[in-house]
Design a protein around this motif. Structure first.
Motif, PDB file in Angstrom:
ATOM      1  N   ARG A 124      12.631   3.075  -4.210  1.00  0.00           N
ATOM      2  CA  ARG A 124      12.939   1.634  -4.192  1.00  0.00           C
ATOM      3  C   ARG A 124      11.662   0.835  -4.480  1.00  0.00           C
ATOM      4  O   ARG A 124      11.668  -0.085  -5.290  1.00  0.00           O
ATOM      5  CB  ARG A 124      13.508   1.273  -2.829  1.00  0.00           C
ATOM      6  N   GLN A 125      10.575   1.224  -3.842  1.00  0.00           N
ATOM      7  CA  GLN A 125       9.277   0.564  -4.048  1.00  0.00           C
ATOM      8  C   GLN A 125       8.799   0.756  -5.484  1.00  0.00           C
ATOM      9  O   GLN A 125       8.323  -0.182  -6.119  1.00  0.00           O
ATOM     10  CB  GLN A 125       8.256   1.140  -3.061  1.00  0.00           C
ATOM     11  N   ALA A 126       8.937   1.982  -6.016  1.00  0.00           N
ATOM     12  CA  ALA A 126       8.502   2.277  -7.386  1.00  0.00           C
ATOM     13  C   ALA A 126       9.314   1.467  -8.400  1.00  0.00           C
ATOM     14  O   ALA A 126       8.765   0.949  -9.380  1.00  0.00           O
ATOM     15  CB  ALA A 126       8.631   3.769  -7.670  1.00  0.00           C
ATOM     16  N   ALA A 127      10.618   1.332  -8.169  1.00  0.00           N
ATOM     17  CA  ALA A 127      11.468   0.551  -9.073  1.00  0.00           C
ATOM     18  C   ALA A 127      11.073  -0.921  -9.039  1.00  0.00           C
ATOM     19  O   ALA A 127      11.029  -1.590 -10.082  1.00  0.00           O
ATOM     20  CB  ALA A 127      12.936   0.720  -8.692  1.00  0.00           C
ATOM     21  N   THR A 128      10.755  -1.423  -7.861  1.00  0.00           N
ATOM     22  CA  THR A 128      10.343  -2.823  -7.736  1.00  0.00           C
ATOM     23  C   THR A 128       9.025  -3.066  -8.461  1.00  0.00           C
ATOM     24  O   THR A 128       8.874  -4.055  -9.177  1.00  0.00           O
ATOM     25  CB  THR A 128      10.211  -3.204  -6.244  1.00  0.00           C
ATOM     26  N   GLU A 129       8.068  -2.150  -8.298  1.00  0.00           N
ATOM     27  CA  GLU A 129       6.781  -2.288  -8.978  1.00  0.00           C
ATOM     28  C   GLU A 129       6.957  -2.237 -10.492  1.00  0.00           C
ATOM     29  O   GLU A 129       6.340  -3.014 -11.226  1.00  0.00           O
ATOM     30  CB  GLU A 129       5.817  -1.194  -8.513  1.00  0.00           C
ATOM     31  N   ARG A 130       7.808  -1.334 -10.966  1.00  0.00           N
ATOM     32  CA  ARG A 130       8.064  -1.229 -12.412  1.00  0.00           C
ATOM     33  C   ARG A 130       8.745  -2.485 -12.930  1.00  0.00           C
ATOM     34  O   ARG A 130       8.461  -2.952 -14.036  1.00  0.00           O
ATOM     35  CB  ARG A 130       8.923   0.016 -12.686  1.00  0.00           C
ATOM     36  N   PHE A 131       9.651  -3.057 -12.138  1.00  0.00           N
ATOM     37  CA  PHE A 131      10.332  -4.298 -12.498  1.00  0.00           C
ATOM     38  C   PHE A 131       9.312  -5.425 -12.692  1.00  0.00           C
ATOM     39  O   PHE A 131       9.365  -6.165 -13.678  1.00  0.00           O
ATOM     40  CB  PHE A 131      11.339  -4.653 -11.396  1.00  0.00           C
TER      41      PHE A 131
END
Length: 145
Positions: A91-98
């Motif tokens: 979830r954190q990785a997806a947010t950072e990529r976003f």
């Protein structure tokens, strides 16, 4: 990312409220043993570009132009992460990529200012031209009458 205020800082002028994002979770593919088959660790971040109020129309158009493969027909931008073994880490990785994707899409390249030819280059060109002229003059036959 500013966790305290509940906003994602994309650049100094753009912030997105975390409430406008939603996540779905599923099983990851690839190696990982039985954990992969039974635990929903893959995180998919969804962001409705059409319903968003913090972006201007021009910014939305720019994002659509730069990220067409990530945006559905409904105008929902998707970012998937399945790198990690835990749902929270994905979830954190997806947010950072976003945040990275939006920052890249909203970055406006500066227009290149046309510059003149440097004085040294002009001088060298004229010197070379004069030298070639001298060489050609020396090749001419001298006419005697």
């Amino acid at each position: 990312m500013d966790e305290a205020a509940g906003k994602l800082i994309i650049n100094p002028r753009v912030q997105i409220n975390e409430a406008e994002l939603w996540f779905t979770f599923g099983t990851s593919s690839g190696p990982g043993g039985q954990n992969v088959n039974k635990v929903n660790t893959r995180a998919t971040l969804h962001f409705d570009l059409n319903a968003n109020s913090s972006l201007a129309a021009e910014q939305k158009t720019r994002i659509r132009g730069k990220l067409p493969g990530r945006i559905s027909r409904d105008g929902v931008l998707r970012v998937v992460s399945s790198k990690h073994r835990t749902q929270n880490a994905n979830r954190q990785a997806a947010t950072e990529r976003f945040v990275e994707l939006l920052a890249e899409a909203l970055h406006v390249q500066k227009k290149r200012k046309k510059s003149g030819v440097p004085a040294g280059v002009k001088r060298k060109r004229l010197e070379d031209k004069a030298h070639k002229s001298k060489v050609k003059q020396n090749r001419r036959s001298v006419g005697y009458d």
